[in-house]
Design a protein around this motif. Structure first.
Motif, PDB file in Angstrom:
ATOM      1  N   LEU A   1       0.819  -1.205   0.000  1.00  0.00           N
ATOM      2  CA  LEU A   1       0.000   0.000   0.000  1.00  0.00           C
ATOM      3  C   LEU A   1       0.858   1.263   0.000  1.00  0.00           C
ATOM      4  O   LEU A   1       0.479   2.276  -0.600  1.00  0.00           O
ATOM      5  N   VAL A   2       2.005   1.222   0.666  1.00  0.00           N
ATOM      6  CA  VAL A   2       2.899   2.376   0.641  1.00  0.00           C
ATOM      7  C   VAL A   2       3.365   2.649  -0.792  1.00  0.00           C
ATOM      8  O   VAL A   2       3.379   3.796  -1.253  1.00  0.00           O
ATOM      9  N   VAL A   3       3.728   1.594  -1.512  1.00  0.00           N
ATOM     10  CA  VAL A   3       4.180   1.746  -2.896  1.00  0.00           C
ATOM     11  C   VAL A   3       3.043   2.248  -3.789  1.00  0.00           C
ATOM     12  O   VAL A   3       3.236   3.140  -4.629  1.00  0.00           O
ATOM     13  N   ARG A   4       1.856   1.707  -3.601  1.00  0.00           N
ATOM     14  CA  ARG A   4       0.735   2.032  -4.483  1.00  0.00           C
ATOM     15  C   ARG A   4       0.093   3.378  -4.167  1.00  0.00           C
ATOM     16  O   ARG A   4      -0.258   4.152  -5.059  1.00  0.00           O
ATOM     17  N   GLU A   5      -0.066   3.669  -2.869  1.00  0.00           N
ATOM     18  CA  GLU A   5      -0.852   4.840  -2.462  1.00  0.00           C
ATOM     19  C   GLU A   5      -0.008   6.076  -2.151  1.00  0.00           C
ATOM     20  O   GLU A   5      -0.543   7.172  -2.075  1.00  0.00           O
ATOM     21  N   ARG A   6       1.278   5.908  -1.919  1.00  0.00           N
ATOM     22  CA  ARG A   6       2.176   7.009  -1.574  1.00  0.00           C
ATOM     23  C   ARG A   6       1.591   7.856  -0.444  1.00  0.00           C
ATOM     24  O   ARG A   6       1.376   9.080  -0.581  1.00  0.00           O
ATOM     25  N   PRO A   7       1.351   7.244   0.720  1.00  0.00           N
ATOM     26  CA  PRO A   7       0.717   7.965   1.828  1.00  0.00           C
ATOM     27  C   PRO A   7       1.686   8.908   2.531  1.00  0.00           C
ATOM     28  O   PRO A   7       2.907   8.757   2.436  1.00  0.00           O
ATOM     29  N   LYS A   8       1.124   9.860   3.280  1.00  0.00           N
ATOM     30  CA  LYS A   8       1.940  10.743   4.105  1.00  0.00           C
ATOM     31  C   LYS A   8       2.457  10.014   5.339  1.00  0.00           C
ATOM     32  O   LYS A   8       3.587  10.244   5.780  1.00  0.00           O
ATOM     33  N   PHE A   9       1.598   9.179   5.959  1.00  0.00           N
ATOM     34  CA  PHE A   9       2.041   8.459   7.158  1.00  0.00           C
ATOM     35  C   PHE A   9       1.187   7.224   7.393  1.00  0.00           C
ATOM     36  O   PHE A   9       0.126   7.038   6.774  1.00  0.00           O
TER      37      PHE A   9
END
Length: 408
Positions: free
Chosen positions: A168-176
């Motif tokens: 999900l970090v790779v796909r969504e590029r979240p702030k935190f």
């Protein structure tokens, strides 16, 4: 200028901000308003047991502050917090394995404010944040209020799944990524050390902030303490650790804190200046005096001993009152039990019938950022004595015995 008795043409009242209209209130607060009456066994609240507050010790601390520092206690203070309290908090954090200086600490008006400050400092409308599934309800409220897109990370009884987190970090590029890794609200789960190390590694490699919320970690009944994610390799410069006195001293003092990297702490200081200037000075000085003159760890140990008895009483009675096929988790500490009823039950729809039997819980659905599991519920076991817990479970059992809520 209006003249008394004259007729005034009125236009429409301006609308509220869209963020207020789009984010609802707290379902827990709504439930508490309904069941706040004598005779109700309330498993819904997340309130510590008031009879276990060290009222005498806290009162002595306030008296000492007014006797020796009344002028300072009643005056404005720095936004960062009273130096004596920040030093004490830094020392407590360092003793628990995370080297910390007073300048790393920002005192907040409860750890809930820390979440709001971080949302202000980190989020633009439309940004994505990742959360556990299910997640602390008031955190969802804060992030949505900031205009964030909230995405849940899959997990299981051992907590968040690191592989799913990285995808999900790779796909969504979240702030935190926001997490309550120890005695999580609402599930009571504790993230293992191996998974904490994995989360820290993902944050280091993928460029991710971690907000690690720890309001319950000191309320351990059994097992060994698990180190903070903030102390794991790779997480040092990208983890914000939140703490609170609400569950171990008194929630009415509204004292929390955040510990983080310099630049982010400074950004939160600026956000706090715009919010409330500073946390009440008298409460900070009283907490610092209490820490200096009383043994908070011993007090927390006594509280945890009582809470363990209450947890055990609830665990012992659940099997007798819940329908066949219900499952629940056994927390090693904290305040909550997480229950899943068999398929076909909807705990939100069932709640009004339960309340008519003078007992209450929190339905699980509001804790989900995405599609909810409507058969889940959260039970708080700390507010009532074992006999009261037994009576509350008996009343809950009467509802299930009547066949209510089973979808038939």
């Amino acid at each position: 200028m209006n003249v008394v008795g004259s007729e005034v043409r009125r236009g429409p009242v301006p609308e509220l901000a869209s963020r207020v209209r789009s984010v609802g209130g707290s379902p827990v607060r709504d439930i508490l308003a309904v069941v706040d009456r004598p005779g109700v066994v309330n498993f819904a609240g997340g309130l510590p047991a008031p009879e276990l507050f060290d009222a005498d010790g806290i009162a002595d601390a306030y008296r000492a502050v007014f006797a020796g520092q009344a002028g300072r206690a009643l005056q404005y203070a720095t936004t960062e917090g009273e130096p004596v309290l920040r030093e004490a908090l830094a020392a407590r954090t360092s003793r628990r394995g995370l080297p910390t200086g007073a300048d790393d600490i920002l005192v907040t008006t409860g750890s809930q404010q820390a979440l709001s400050l971080l949302a202000t400092a980190l989020l633009e409308p439309g940004d994505t944040v990742l959360v556990e599934n299910p997640c602390y309800l008031a955190a969802l409220q804060v992030f949505r209020f900031a205009g964030a897109r909230v995405v849940a990370v899959p997990g299981n009884a051992e907590g968040v799944d690191p592989e799913a987190l990285e995808e999900l970090v790779v796909r969504e590029r979240p702030k935190f990524f926001y997490t309550v890794p120890t005695f999580q609200n609402p599930t009571g789960r504790t993230l293992s050390l191996a998974r904490r190390v994995a989360v820290a590694d993902i944050a280091a490699r993928r460029g991710l902030w971690i907000i690690e919320d720890d309001p319950y970690g000191e309320l351990r009944f059994e097992g060994e303490r698990v180190p903070w994610i903030a102390s794991c390799d790779g997480a040092e410069d990208r983890t914000v650790l939140l703490g609170s006195f609400s569950k171990v001293m008194a929630p009415g003092m509204r004292l929390g804190w955040l510990r983080g990297p310099d630049e982010l702490v400074r950004a939160c200081v600026i956000a706090k200046q715009a919010a409330d200037l500073h946390t009440p000075t008298v409460n900070q000085l009283a907490a610092a005096r209490y820490l200096a003159e009383r043994d908070l760890d011993a007090h927390v140990g006594r509280v945890a001993g009582v809470y363990r008895e209450r947890r055990d009483a609830m665990l012992a009675g659940l099997g007798e009152v819940l329908p066949a096929g219900a499952v629940w988790e056994r927390p090693e500490g904290g305040m909550f039990l997480w229950v899943r009823l068999p398929d076909g039950y909807d705990t939100t729809a069932l709640l009004p019938q339960v309340v008519r039997h003078d007992v209450a819980y929190v339905p699980g659905a509001p804790f989900y950022a995405g599609e909810p599991d409507r058969a889940t519920m959260r039970l708080c076991f700390v507010t009532h004595t074992p006999p009261e817990i037994g009576e509350g479970l008996r009343r809950l059992g009467e509802v299930f015995e009547s066949g209510a809520g089973d979808g038939s």
